[in-house]
Motif scaffolding. Structure first.
Motif, PDB file in Angstrom:
ATOM      1  N   ILE A   1       0.851  -1.193   0.000  1.00  0.00           N
ATOM      2  CA  ILE A   1       0.000   0.000   0.000  1.00  0.00           C
ATOM      3  C   ILE A   1       0.884   1.240   0.000  1.00  0.00           C
ATOM      4  CG2 ILE A   1      -1.938   1.148   1.142  1.00  0.00           C
ATOM      5  CD1 ILE A   1      -2.389  -1.812   0.089  1.00  0.00           C
ATOM      6  N   LEU A   2       0.734   2.012  -1.072  1.00  0.00           N
ATOM      7  CA  LEU A   2       1.560   3.213  -1.256  1.00  0.00           C
ATOM      8  C   LEU A   2       1.141   4.315  -0.278  1.00  0.00           C
ATOM      9  CD1 LEU A   2       1.436   3.176  -5.149  1.00  0.00           C
ATOM     10  CD2 LEU A   2       3.410   2.619  -3.702  1.00  0.00           C
TER      11      LEU A   2
ATOM     12  N   GLY B   1       3.777   4.469   1.984  1.00  0.00           N
ATOM     13  CA  GLY B   1       4.613   4.121   3.145  1.00  0.00           C
ATOM     14  C   GLY B   1       5.247   2.745   3.114  1.00  0.00           C
TER      15      GLY B   1
ATOM     16  N   LYS C   1      -7.271  13.553   6.160  1.00  0.00           N
ATOM     17  CA  LYS C   1      -6.335  12.922   7.089  1.00  0.00           C
ATOM     18  C   LYS C   1      -5.200  13.868   7.443  1.00  0.00           C
ATOM     19  CE  LYS C   1      -3.839   8.692   7.840  1.00  0.00           C
ATOM     20  NZ  LYS C   1      -3.654   7.319   7.435  1.00  0.00           N
TER      21      LYS C   1
ATOM     22  N   SER D   1      -6.815   9.044  10.769  1.00  0.00           N
ATOM     23  CA  SER D   1      -7.748   8.736   9.692  1.00  0.00           C
ATOM     24  C   SER D   1      -9.109   9.326  10.001  1.00  0.00           C
ATOM     25  CB  SER D   1      -7.884   7.218   9.553  1.00  0.00           C
ATOM     26  OG  SER D   1      -6.684   6.677   9.101  1.00  0.00           O
TER      27      SER D   1
ATOM     28  N   ILE E   1       2.299   0.509   8.548  1.00  0.00           N
ATOM     29  CA  ILE E   1       1.769   0.687   9.899  1.00  0.00           C
ATOM     30  C   ILE E   1       0.258   0.504   9.915  1.00  0.00           C
ATOM     31  CG2 ILE E   1       1.561   3.212   9.633  1.00  0.00           C
ATOM     32  CD1 ILE E   1       2.501   3.395  12.631  1.00  0.00           C
TER      33      ILE E   1
ATOM     34  N   ASP F   1      -2.829   1.611  12.219  1.00  0.00           N
ATOM     35  CA  ASP F   1      -3.097   2.609  13.247  1.00  0.00           C
ATOM     36  C   ASP F   1      -4.554   2.423  13.705  1.00  0.00           C
ATOM     37  OD1 ASP F   1      -3.310   5.024  14.624  1.00  0.00           O
ATOM     38  OD2 ASP F   1      -2.157   6.155  13.173  1.00  0.00           O
TER      39      ASP F   1
ATOM     40  N   VAL G   1      -8.750   1.594   9.985  1.00  0.00           N
ATOM     41  CA  VAL G   1      -9.771   2.014   9.012  1.00  0.00           C
ATOM     42  C   VAL G   1      -9.358   1.638   7.587  1.00  0.00           C
ATOM     43  CG1 VAL G   1     -10.846   4.061   7.955  1.00  0.00           C
ATOM     44  CG2 VAL G   1     -10.723   3.850  10.451  1.00  0.00           C
TER      45      VAL G   1
ATOM     46  N   ARG H   1      10.863   9.964   4.618  1.00  0.00           N
ATOM     47  CA  ARG H   1      10.605   8.593   4.170  1.00  0.00           C
ATOM     48  C   ARG H   1      11.902   7.817   3.923  1.00  0.00           C
ATOM     49  NH1 ARG H   1       5.101   7.909   2.980  1.00  0.00           N
ATOM     50  NH2 ARG H   1       4.063   9.690   2.014  1.00  0.00           N
TER      51      ARG H   1
HETATM   52  C1  PRP Z   1      -0.676   5.191   6.551  1.00  0.00           C
HETATM   53  C2  PRP Z   1      -0.266   3.731   6.486  1.00  0.00           C
HETATM   54  C3  PRP Z   1      -1.562   3.014   6.330  1.00  0.00           C
HETATM   55  C4  PRP Z   1      -2.542   3.895   7.067  1.00  0.00           C
HETATM   56  C5  PRP Z   1      -2.803   3.303   8.398  1.00  0.00           C
HETATM   57  O1  PRP Z   1      -0.783   5.678   5.261  1.00  0.00           O
HETATM   58  O2  PRP Z   1       0.596   3.494   5.417  1.00  0.00           O
HETATM   59  O3  PRP Z   1      -1.939   2.870   4.984  1.00  0.00           O
HETATM   60  O4  PRP Z   1      -1.931   5.169   7.220  1.00  0.00           O
HETATM   61  O5  PRP Z   1      -3.703   4.092   9.107  1.00  0.00           O
HETATM   62  P1  PRP Z   1      -5.082   3.571   9.649  1.00  0.00           P
HETATM   63  O6  PRP Z   1      -4.856   2.229  10.297  1.00  0.00           O
HETATM   64  O7  PRP Z   1      -5.444   4.633  10.677  1.00  0.00           O
HETATM   65  O8  PRP Z   1      -6.058   3.527   8.526  1.00  0.00           O
HETATM   66  P2  PRP Z   1      -0.931   7.235   4.916  1.00  0.00           P
HETATM   67  O9  PRP Z   1      -2.397   7.558   4.702  1.00  0.00           O
HETATM   68  O10 PRP Z   1      -0.213   8.042   5.950  1.00  0.00           O
HETATM   69  O11 PRP Z   1      -0.263   7.373   3.492  1.00  0.00           O
HETATM   70  P3  PRP Z   1       1.253   7.127   3.034  1.00  0.00           P
HETATM   71  O12 PRP Z   1       1.528   5.643   3.236  1.00  0.00           O
HETATM   72  O13 PRP Z   1       1.252   7.522   1.596  1.00  0.00           O
HETATM   73  O14 PRP Z   1       2.140   7.995   3.886  1.00  0.00           O
END
Ligand code: PRP
Length: 179
Positions: A40-41, A43, A71, A75, A100, A102, A105, A164
């Motif tokens: 999943i982009l 991160g 966000k 989230s 990660i 978190d 969601v 990053r």
């Molecule tokens: C982060 C991480 C997950 C999400 C987790 O992505 O990579 O995809 O948040 O959060 P959650 O469990 O509260 O849904 P982010 O939206 O920061 O995008 P990035 O990976 O492009 O930085």
């Protein structure tokens, strides 16, 4: 451009050692390929690169983009696909690769979306897990590190798109992080 030097929380060596262990476990659990690794982009890109090399099972590498509306550091609950898969996953074993978890969601949404595409199985691997922050229960099969509710950056994770490329996972000092 953020400037203050972040404090190392998990060193490059700790991260690499743990990813090797995760790769061994995943290879045992999936003796037959192909295993579809869906990162999943943005991160997850760095974790994917190292995890994929630690897995002995033949893999396919795919990417998805997900965005949460509104966000900041948390989230909002509204999620959408910004980049979809280029291939079908029907009948295949799928491992979602996240940096990660978190609130949970994003993954709750993603499991629903991908689950409808008839994969043979679908599991989640995440480098970091913040269980304290969970709003939606989500089963995570492979967790690198459970961490407390600190704002971490590096190894793919950003703050406002900075940091990053750090090799370590670091904690940002309070003064740097805007509420
Ligand atoms: C982060 C991480 C997950 C999400 C987790 O992505 O990579 O995809 O948040 O959060 P959650 O469990 O509260 O849904 P982010 O939206 O920061 O995008 P990035 O990976 O492009 O930085």
């Amino acid at each position: 451009m953020a400037s203050s030097p972040p404090r190392v929380f998990l060193s490059e060596q700790q991260i690499q050692q743990r990813i090797e262990e995760m790769g061994r476990q995943i290879s045992q659990d999936y003796p037959q390929g192909p295993l579809y690794l869906i990162a999943i982009l943005k991160g997850a890109f760095m974790f994917l690169a190292d995890l994929a090399r630690a897995i002995r099972t033949p893999t396919r590498i795919e990417f998805m983009g997900i965005s949460s509306y509104g966000k900041g550091k948390t989230s909002s609950g509204e999620v959408r696909v910004t980049k979809d898969l280029d291939v079908s996953i029907e009948g295949n074993n799928v491992l979602i690769v996240e940096d990660i978890v978190d609130s949970g969601v994003t993954l709750t949404y993603l499991l629903n979306v991908l689950g409808q595409r008839k994969p043979k199985s679908i599991r989640i691997a995440t480098l970091l897990d913040k269980p304290e922050r969970r709003l939606r229960p989500v089963e995570v099969s492979y967790v690198g590190f459970q961490i407390p509710d600190e704002f971490v950056v590096g190894f793919g994770l950003d703050y406002a798109e900075d940091y990053r490329n750090l090799r370590d996972i670091c904690v940002l000092e309070e003064s740097v992080v805007q509420p």
